[in-house]
Design an enzyme around this catalytic site. Structure first.
Site, mmCIF file in Angstrom:
data_model
loop_
_atom_site.group_PDB
_atom_site.id
_atom_site.type_symbol
_atom_site.label_atom_id
_atom_site.label_comp_id
_atom_site.label_asym_id
_atom_site.label_seq_id
_atom_site.Cartn_x
_atom_site.Cartn_y
_atom_site.Cartn_z
ATOM 1 N N GLU A 101 7.213 4.890 -0.742
ATOM 2 C CA GLU A 101 7.222 3.588 -1.637
ATOM 3 C C GLU A 101 5.565 3.488 -2.053
ATOM 4 O OE1 GLU A 101 9.874 0.946 1.109
ATOM 5 O OE2 GLU A 101 8.135 1.538 2.278
ATOM 6 N N CYS A 114 -0.172 1.032 -7.106
ATOM 7 C CA CYS A 114 0.038 1.517 -5.960
ATOM 8 C C CYS A 114 0.534 2.615 -5.978
ATOM 9 C CB CYS A 114 -0.662 1.019 -4.873
ATOM 10 S SG CYS A 114 -1.371 0.951 -3.467
ATOM 11 N N CYS A 121 0.489 11.363 6.357
ATOM 12 C CA CYS A 121 -1.187 11.783 5.851
ATOM 13 C C CYS A 121 -1.720 12.131 7.485
ATOM 14 C CB CYS A 121 -1.913 10.512 5.691
ATOM 15 S SG CYS A 121 -3.658 10.850 5.838
ATOM 16 N N CYS A 125 -6.768 7.921 11.183
ATOM 17 C CA CYS A 125 -7.136 6.240 11.296
ATOM 18 C C CYS A 125 -6.570 5.581 12.121
ATOM 19 C CB CYS A 125 -7.679 5.680 9.983
ATOM 20 S SG CYS A 125 -8.902 7.166 8.564
ATOM 21 N N CYS A 128 -4.271 2.356 10.935
ATOM 22 C CA CYS A 128 -3.776 2.877 9.705
ATOM 23 C C CYS A 128 -2.118 3.718 10.382
ATOM 24 C CB CYS A 128 -4.091 3.868 8.583
ATOM 25 S SG CYS A 128 -2.945 4.705 7.367
ATOM 26 N N CYS A 344 -1.246 -3.625 2.730
ATOM 27 C CA CYS A 344 -1.562 -2.122 3.632
ATOM 28 C C CYS A 344 -0.942 -2.012 5.021
ATOM 29 C CB CYS A 344 -3.520 -2.872 3.877
ATOM 30 S SG CYS A 344 -4.332 -2.134 2.744
#
Ligand code: SAH
Length: 370
Positions: A101, A114, A121, A125, A128, A344
């Protein structure tokens, strides 16, 4: 070994994955004038045309031979959602069926794209959602650059002076070579001519990557995801801290060659009762003392499966005020596109057909370059 994304063009070379010097070299080797490279880049990036038959300043013979040599891989836009605040989320399908996305954020005050640098990933974290997936694969330079090309074409912004933030899914310095190549492709004067001043690279700070970045001719603005003020606290929130500590990061930032008048942005996700106390704010002031820094506070976007909460507006304001009182430039990132899950930590995409049912969660930056 070549990734799936680099093959699968029927034996043709993916032109979207080439920067100008490579393209010129390939053309020269085939007896074609190198200036054709700029013509091709102009069609693809400035006009959004990927069909060789429509490249009317090339002879028919040249178009036919380019058709044989080259493919121009372009992610397919499979869904597009618009938020009440104007933010738009694009779901793009890559050549191997994987999906990413990318988000368009208007009024930042300009236009911001963005984009993602990896599917998933590896950084994990704690707040996230992307981290929960682990790393599925790196994106190629073609796939990173194409997010900008496709969004700009869809939105009629190919000629606009937009900005790009590498704040989507993935850790850009963990896919260093492809990320930097994508930026060189986007920066080509014959193409989108994106100036490095209009690009922000956001990173948890893979220190050797930051030192490499310091040597780059194409030098984007830097945003460092700090999120904590003690090593113990950051060890918990950002596992990479066990390898590259806050002390290492601050050192690397001190030696980072900043352009005149530019500053490093420090991103700080605020988590209620975890890192939002006045003591944290005081420690942050001391950590950044003497650095040309600004701070971008990001009140957590809550999501199912994330064991943290968003602080109250009062707690956010109190934290921001302490920084401001010590003459740090501070901004609070506005959440954009929350109603379409584009802020986010809120993006969710379905996996590719061959892993149907798998739900991929993507966390993305939502507020422009801070
Ligand atoms: N890997 C890079 C870029 C990706 S995310 C990095 O970590 O910097 C861009 C920003 O959004 C980062 O600062 C990240 O920590 C933050 N972020 C991730 N999940 C979030 C969430 N749920 N709420 C608020 N910000 C989040």
């Amino acid at each position: 070994m070549k990734s799936e994304a680099e093959t699968g063009h029927g034996g043709r070379i993916d032109l979207a994955n080439l920067e100008r010097t490579e393209l010129e070299e390939l053309l020269r080797a085939r007896g074609v004038e190198p200036f054709r490279a700029a013509q091709l880049l102009r069609w693809i990036y400035k006009r959004g045309i990927t069909d060789f038959d429509r490249m009317t300043d090339l002879s028919k013979a040249l178009r036919a031979s380019f058709r044989e040599i080259f493919a121009i891989s372009t992610p397919r836009c499979v869904a597009r959602d618009r938020s009440t605040d104007g933010t738009e989320k694009f779901l793009l399908e890559l050549s191997d069926g994987r999906r990413v996305e990318s988000v368009y954020i208007p009024d930042t005050p300009g236009w911001t794209f963005c984009v993602s640098t990896q599917v998933g990933c590896a950084m994990k974290c704690g707040f996230c959602l992307t981290g929960k997936m682990g790393l599925v694969r790196n994106l190629t330079a073609a796939e990173i650059a194409a997010q900008v090309r496709v969004l700009a074409a869809e939105l009629g912004l190919l000629d606009a002076r937009f900005t790009v933030v590498l704040m989507g899914m993935g850790e850009p310095l963990h896919n260093y070579d492809q990320t930097m190549k994508a930026l060189r492709i986007l920066g080509d004067p014959a193409g989108l001519a994106l100036s490095p001043r209009r690009v922000t690279l956001s990173t948890v700070c893979v220190v050797p990557g930051l030192d490499r970045l310091a040597q780059e001719p194409y030098m984007p603005n830097l945003a460092v995801s700090l999120h904590a003020t003690t090593e113990a606290q950051r060890d918990l929130l950002v596992p990479l801290n066990r390898k590259y500590t806050i002390a290492d990061i601050v050192d690397a930032c001190r030696r980072f060659p900043l352009k005149r008048r530019s500053r490093i942005t420090f991103e700080y996700v605020l988590l209620a009762g975890v890192n939002d106390s006045p003591e944290d704010a005081g420690r942050l002031v001391r950590l950044l003392a003497g650095l040309r820094a600004k701070v971008n506070l990001i009140p957590l976007n809550e999501a199912a499966g994330i064991p943290y909460h968003r602080p109250t507006d009062e707690a956010v304001n109190r934290f921001a005020q302490i920084l401001a009182d010590h003459r740090l430039t501070v901004s609070v990132r506005k959440s954009r596109g929350r109603d379409i899950r584009a802020a986010c930590g809120q993006l969710i995409v379905e996996g590719p057909a061959r892993s149907a049912g798998q739900r991929l969660a993507i966390a993305m930056g939502d507020g422009g370059p801070g």
